[in-house]
Write a protein that holds these residues in place. Structure first.
Motif, PDB file in Angstrom:
ATOM      1  N   GLU A   1       8.659   5.705   5.596  1.00 56.32           N
ATOM      2  CA  GLU A   1       7.558   4.844   5.145  1.00 56.32           C
ATOM      3  C   GLU A   1       6.258   5.079   5.908  1.00 56.32           C
ATOM      4  N   ILE A   2       6.270   6.026   6.837  1.00 59.10           N
ATOM      5  CA  ILE A   2       5.088   6.315   7.636  1.00 59.10           C
ATOM      6  C   ILE A   2       4.666   7.745   7.352  1.00 59.10           C
ATOM      7  N   GLU A   3       3.393   7.917   7.032  1.00 58.30           N
ATOM      8  CA  GLU A   3       2.864   9.237   6.711  1.00 58.30           C
ATOM      9  C   GLU A   3       2.373   9.989   7.949  1.00 58.30           C
TER      10      GLU A   3
ATOM     11  N   ALA B   1      -9.403   9.315  25.867  1.00 53.08           N
ATOM     12  CA  ALA B   1     -10.796   9.742  25.688  1.00 53.08           C
ATOM     13  C   ALA B   1     -11.065  10.243  24.274  1.00 53.08           C
ATOM     14  N   ASN B   2     -10.010  10.571  23.535  1.00 49.81           N
ATOM     15  CA  ASN B   2     -10.153  11.105  22.175  1.00 49.81           C
ATOM     16  C   ASN B   2      -9.732  10.103  21.104  1.00 49.81           C
ATOM     17  N   LEU B   3      -9.872   8.831  21.391  1.00 45.40           N
ATOM     18  CA  LEU B   3      -9.502   7.779  20.430  1.00 45.40           C
ATOM     19  C   LEU B   3     -10.227   7.954  19.097  1.00 45.40           C
ATOM     20  N   LYS B   4     -11.500   8.292  19.146  1.00 43.02           N
ATOM     21  CA  LYS B   4     -12.272   8.492  17.913  1.00 43.02           C
ATOM     22  C   LYS B   4     -11.687   9.645  17.088  1.00 43.02           C
ATOM     23  N   SER B   5     -11.304  10.718  17.749  1.00 41.98           N
ATOM     24  CA  SER B   5     -10.699  11.865  17.048  1.00 41.98           C
ATOM     25  C   SER B   5      -9.363  11.476  16.418  1.00 41.98           C
ATOM     26  N   ALA B   6      -8.594  10.635  17.103  1.00 42.02           N
ATOM     27  CA  ALA B   6      -7.315  10.173  16.556  1.00 42.02           C
ATOM     28  C   ALA B   6      -7.540   9.402  15.265  1.00 42.02           C
ATOM     29  N   ARG B   7      -8.510   8.515  15.282  1.00 48.87           N
ATOM     30  CA  ARG B   7      -8.827   7.723  14.087  1.00 48.87           C
ATOM     31  C   ARG B   7      -9.281   8.633  12.945  1.00 48.87           C
ATOM     32  N   GLU B   8     -10.140   9.596  13.254  1.00 48.69           N
ATOM     33  CA  GLU B   8     -10.633  10.532  12.223  1.00 48.69           C
ATOM     34  C   GLU B   8      -9.482  11.345  11.639  1.00 48.69           C
ATOM     35  N   TRP B   9      -8.551  11.801  12.484  1.00 50.06           N
ATOM     36  CA  TRP B   9      -7.398  12.563  12.013  1.00 50.06           C
ATOM     37  C   TRP B   9      -6.543  11.723  11.063  1.00 50.06           C
ATOM     38  N   LEU B  10      -6.358  10.458  11.411  1.00 49.56           N
ATOM     39  CA  LEU B  10      -5.532   9.589  10.575  1.00 49.56           C
ATOM     40  C   LEU B  10      -6.132   9.347   9.196  1.00 49.56           C
ATOM     41  N   ILE B  11      -7.427   9.149   9.124  1.00 51.04           N
ATOM     42  CA  ILE B  11      -8.017   8.797   7.830  1.00 51.04           C
ATOM     43  C   ILE B  11      -8.359  10.024   6.977  1.00 51.04           C
ATOM     44  N   ALA B  12      -8.294  11.222   7.577  1.00 50.29           N
ATOM     45  CA  ALA B  12      -8.525  12.449   6.814  1.00 50.29           C
ATOM     46  C   ALA B  12      -7.368  12.650   5.831  1.00 50.29           C
ATOM     47  N   ALA B  13      -7.673  13.239   4.701  1.00 61.14           N
ATOM     48  CA  ALA B  13      -6.668  13.463   3.651  1.00 61.14           C
ATOM     49  C   ALA B  13      -5.516  14.299   4.110  1.00 61.14           C
TER      50      ALA B  13
ATOM     51  N   THR C   1      11.445  10.207  12.403  1.00 55.42           N
ATOM     52  CA  THR C   1      10.528   9.957  11.299  1.00 55.42           C
ATOM     53  C   THR C   1      10.198  11.258  10.578  1.00 55.42           C
ATOM     54  N   VAL C   2       9.776  11.138   9.328  1.00 55.43           N
ATOM     55  CA  VAL C   2       9.261  12.296   8.605  1.00 55.43           C
ATOM     56  C   VAL C   2       7.743  12.357   8.731  1.00 55.43           C
ATOM     57  N   ALA C   3       7.165  11.398   9.439  1.00 57.32           N
ATOM     58  CA  ALA C   3       5.718  11.346   9.632  1.00 57.32           C
ATOM     59  C   ALA C   3       5.248  12.505  10.505  1.00 57.32           C
ATOM     60  N   THR C   4       4.015  12.897  10.284  1.00 61.54           N
ATOM     61  CA  THR C   4       3.367  13.843  11.175  1.00 61.54           C
ATOM     62  C   THR C   4       2.889  13.047  12.388  1.00 61.54           C
ATOM     63  N   ILE C   5       3.297  13.458  13.583  1.00 63.96           N
ATOM     64  CA  ILE C   5       2.935  12.754  14.807  1.00 63.96           C
ATOM     65  C   ILE C   5       2.048  13.653  15.655  1.00 63.96           C
TER      66      ILE C   5
ATOM     67  N   HIS D   1       0.780  -1.229   0.000  1.00 70.42           N
ATOM     68  CA  HIS D   1       0.000   0.000   0.000  1.00 70.42           C
ATOM     69  C   HIS D   1       0.815   1.285   0.000  1.00 70.42           C
ATOM     70  N   GLY D   2       2.124   1.203   0.125  1.00 70.79           N
ATOM     71  CA  GLY D   2       2.928   2.423   0.203  1.00 70.79           C
ATOM     72  C   GLY D   2       2.912   2.986   1.615  1.00 70.79           C
ATOM     73  N   LYS D   3       3.132   4.295   1.735  1.00 68.58           N
ATOM     74  CA  LYS D   3       3.216   4.928   3.057  1.00 68.58           C
ATOM     75  C   LYS D   3       2.001   4.597   3.905  1.00 68.58           C
ATOM     76  N   LEU D   4       2.268   4.323   5.187  1.00 71.25           N
ATOM     77  CA  LEU D   4       1.208   3.911   6.103  1.00 71.25           C
ATOM     78  C   LEU D   4       0.883   4.996   7.116  1.00 71.25           C
ATOM     79  N   ARG D   5      -0.285   4.858   7.672  1.00 75.18           N
ATOM     80  CA  ARG D   5      -0.710   5.665   8.810  1.00 75.18           C
ATOM     81  C   ARG D   5      -0.881   4.699   9.978  1.00 75.18           C
ATOM     82  N   ILE D   6      -0.413   5.107  11.157  1.00 76.21           N
ATOM     83  CA  ILE D   6      -0.404   4.201  12.308  1.00 76.21           C
ATOM     84  C   ILE D   6      -1.166   4.814  13.473  1.00 76.21           C
TER      85      ILE D   6
END
Length: 120
Positions: free
Chosen positions: A74-76, A108-120, A98-102, A41-46
């Motif tokens: 290799e991590i976005e 309590a904000n697990l849902k927000s973390a997931r949303e941030w990761l999958i956003a463009a 890493t060159v990834a954005t961390i 898949h190329g660069k990953l989000r974790i």
């Protein structure tokens, strides 16, 4: 130690849940899975969920540093989710490896973390 991981979002998102202390042997499972997903898949989000995480054993810390260096580009994005201030500090400590954005999120904000990761 417990490390669980699964792929989501068609393989572009790797969810890693850790609890207890990371051991060197945990990387024997994680690294091949990461390599497979990157090749497919190329660069990953974790999403790195550290609920109940208590750090690394010495051998595991060395494996973590080697992993960071080898997979530097290799991590976005990385969302680090935790419960304590030292886990938030760890997100700052990881940035030079890493060159990834961390970004750190409280548990309590697990849902927000997931949303941030999958956003463009």
């Amino acid at each position: 130690m417990s490390v669980q991981f699964k792929e989501e979002e068609g393989g572009k998102l790797l969810v890693v849940n850790v609890s207890g202390k990371l051991e060197k042997a945990d990387y024997l499972n994680l690294v091949p899975e990461f390599d497979r997903l990157f090749k497919e898949h190329g660069k990953l989000r974790i999403l790195f969920d550290m609920s109940g995480f208590h750090g690394w054993e010495l051998g595991a810390l060395w494996q973590d540093i080697k992993f960071d260096i080898q997979h530097f580009s290799e991590i976005e994005k990385i969302a680090m989710v935790g419960e304590t201030k030292w886990e938030m500090g760890m997100s700052l400590f990881c940035q030079p490896f890493t060159v990834a954005t961390i970004r750190y999120f409280d548990q309590a904000n697990l849902k927000s973390a997931r949303e941030w990761l999958i956003a463009a």
